[in-house]
Design an enzyme around this catalytic site. Sequence first.
Site, PDB file in Angstrom:
ATOM      1  N   ARG A  34      -3.737   3.955   7.776  1.00 33.02           N
ATOM      2  CA  ARG A  34      -3.957   5.130   8.620  1.00 33.02           C
ATOM      3  C   ARG A  34      -5.183   4.941   9.506  1.00 33.02           C
ATOM      4  O   ARG A  34      -5.211   5.399  10.648  1.00 33.02           O
ATOM      5  CB  ARG A  34      -4.102   6.377   7.744  1.00 33.02           C
ATOM      6  CG  ARG A  34      -2.783   6.823   7.129  1.00 33.02           C
ATOM      7  CD  ARG A  34      -2.921   8.082   6.295  1.00 33.02           C
ATOM      8  NE  ARG A  34      -3.600   7.837   5.028  1.00 33.02           N
ATOM      9  CZ  ARG A  34      -4.689   8.463   4.621  1.00 33.02           C
ATOM     10  NH1 ARG A  34      -5.238   9.401   5.378  1.00 33.02           N
ATOM     11  NH2 ARG A  34      -5.227   8.185   3.448  1.00 33.02           N
TER      12      ARG A  34
ATOM     13  N   HIS B  60      -4.485   9.605  -4.378  1.00 34.22           N
ATOM     14  CA  HIS B  60      -4.433   8.972  -3.065  1.00 34.22           C
ATOM     15  C   HIS B  60      -3.126   9.364  -2.389  1.00 34.22           C
ATOM     16  O   HIS B  60      -2.076   9.408  -3.034  1.00 34.22           O
ATOM     17  CB  HIS B  60      -4.527   7.452  -3.223  1.00 34.22           C
ATOM     18  CG  HIS B  60      -4.874   6.731  -1.965  1.00 34.22           C
ATOM     19  ND1 HIS B  60      -3.974   6.564  -0.930  1.00 34.22           N
ATOM     20  CD2 HIS B  60      -6.020   6.122  -1.563  1.00 34.22           C
ATOM     21  CE1 HIS B  60      -4.557   5.891   0.050  1.00 34.22           C
ATOM     22  NE2 HIS B  60      -5.800   5.604  -0.308  1.00 34.22           N
TER      23      HIS B  60
END
Length: 584
Positions: A259, A239
């Site tokens: 995000r 990740h």
Amino acid sequence: MKQPKHSTNISNVLVIGSGGAGLRAAIEAKLSGVEVIVIGKRPKEDVHTVLAAGGINAAFGHVDPQDSWQQHFADTMIEGYHLSEPRMVELMAKEAPELVQEIEGWGANFAKLENGKIDQRFFGAHTYRRTCYSGDYTGRSILNTLLKKARELKIPILDSQYVTELLVHDHLCFGAMTFNIKNGERTVFLADSTILAAGGHTRIWRKSSSRRNENTGDGFYLGLKAGCVLTDMELVQFHPTGMVIPEEIAGTLVTEAVRGEGGYLINGKGERFMEKYDPERMELSTRDRVAMANYLEIIEGRSTPNGGVYLDISHREKDFIIEKLPRMYRQFLDTLMIDISEKPMEVAPTAHYSMGGISVDADTHGTGIEGLFAAGEVTGGLHGANRLGGNSLAEILIFGKRAGHHATQRSLTLDVQHRSRKVIQKAHDKIDGFLKNGSEVARPLQRELRNIMWEHCGVVRSEEKLKTGLNLVNQLKDSLALLDVRPDSEGYEDLMLAFDLEGALMAAEATMLGARARKESRGAHQRSDFTHTDDEHLLNYTVTLNTNGDLNLSKKSLDVMEEHLKAIIDDTTEISDFKGMLLE
């Protein structure tokens, strides 16, 4: 020879793993009218599913009406670098809306639009907004809902049960052997059908979003010993955003929802750098590409003071952040006294998800071993070389349900329940073999393995690193015979750690063998010595366990995609890849 003492538990369906996949499987079995029991090693309210924060994908088209299951299928196949099993992806894309509606009806508190429909946010590399969410705690919302449903159905869920062996005789699984982590009591669980939903192996890397004593690869090792095939073990998702400090929790996940809700990535020089790597999608590029971008910014000298990059959401209103990202807001306040509405977060790549795993039939999730099914992260096939965020929670509901249904159907056809005293005795002998005084302790060896995997099979791999890493893993294997395992007043954790270490070492070796064989860079698998994607490796690498206890690596051709699915891919414009993620 007198058999050691154990209790016996008999059911139609045994589910190993009390996370989302296991619970959904158990619910399906119970709703179908058979007796089911769930066993897990962690407290049922604190399983790995709670860490799936950002959302669950379903092509409702509530926000972007153009969305469809076909586009969800295309996004998953393309961004998985065409290694996903097409039928499995088709089932997920088609069935996700129904399963999300179902879990909402059972009580999951998804965010809603003004018209009452489920809201949907962007996640990286999705063409449209299709990720349904409960703030940034979607996994916990879904888990709590499944637990509530299980209580309503009176499904027994037993915590602190460590599975040491799947009981298999003549290629038929008839249950599992366990011991209680607190008091050492052994139980033989006999069942017509067994469903393995025991998670992945990302905790065997030093920086990991998984917590201590979870995702150590024990599920993979149980499957291997039972005769299952592992596929794509080298395909491990790092990740892009894990916490950097403090050291004791380095790697803890910073959800992609940051995000998705507009967060910027900025290097130590104050530059918003994703424009260099994916100018079209920026921070909403695929996880493998954002992870590589972060990695390159760090190793090329543009890192933050603590060796990461900045993830900044402070340009959004504080109330918005607290509403959309409540868990992240509290996480940074509680650990670092940082208010993310005022200051950026420091992040770096972290081992997050096992995209490979036990090879299963797409429709039934049968493993090829009679009576044994598998679901969730312990399986391979769905995600290919890069998992799209939000697909894992869809996976556990859809394929948990399917595994539960087909395990139940098998049970309903049987007249007798199989068992083998010889196999049960061997399972006892395995436990007894670990209970002894020794010169080695498991915890330091686990730490050593995590360092080996991070340094030699991490974000970027090479032949030299992998060769050295395999040698080091084989040396660690020799330490298993020297382990000191003594139950005490604190329980049987030493015994649990011994089995965890054995499984982790086998999972590590399988991962490195696949990584050495895959002499290309594809998705999450990046090689500094083979920087381009190579269609000669458009195949699966599989691992089996031979009778001597050694791993065998083989190649397997991809399943042929049906024409109606191929047409979907052919009609979809692919964003060109980076030919090795900029490592040339």
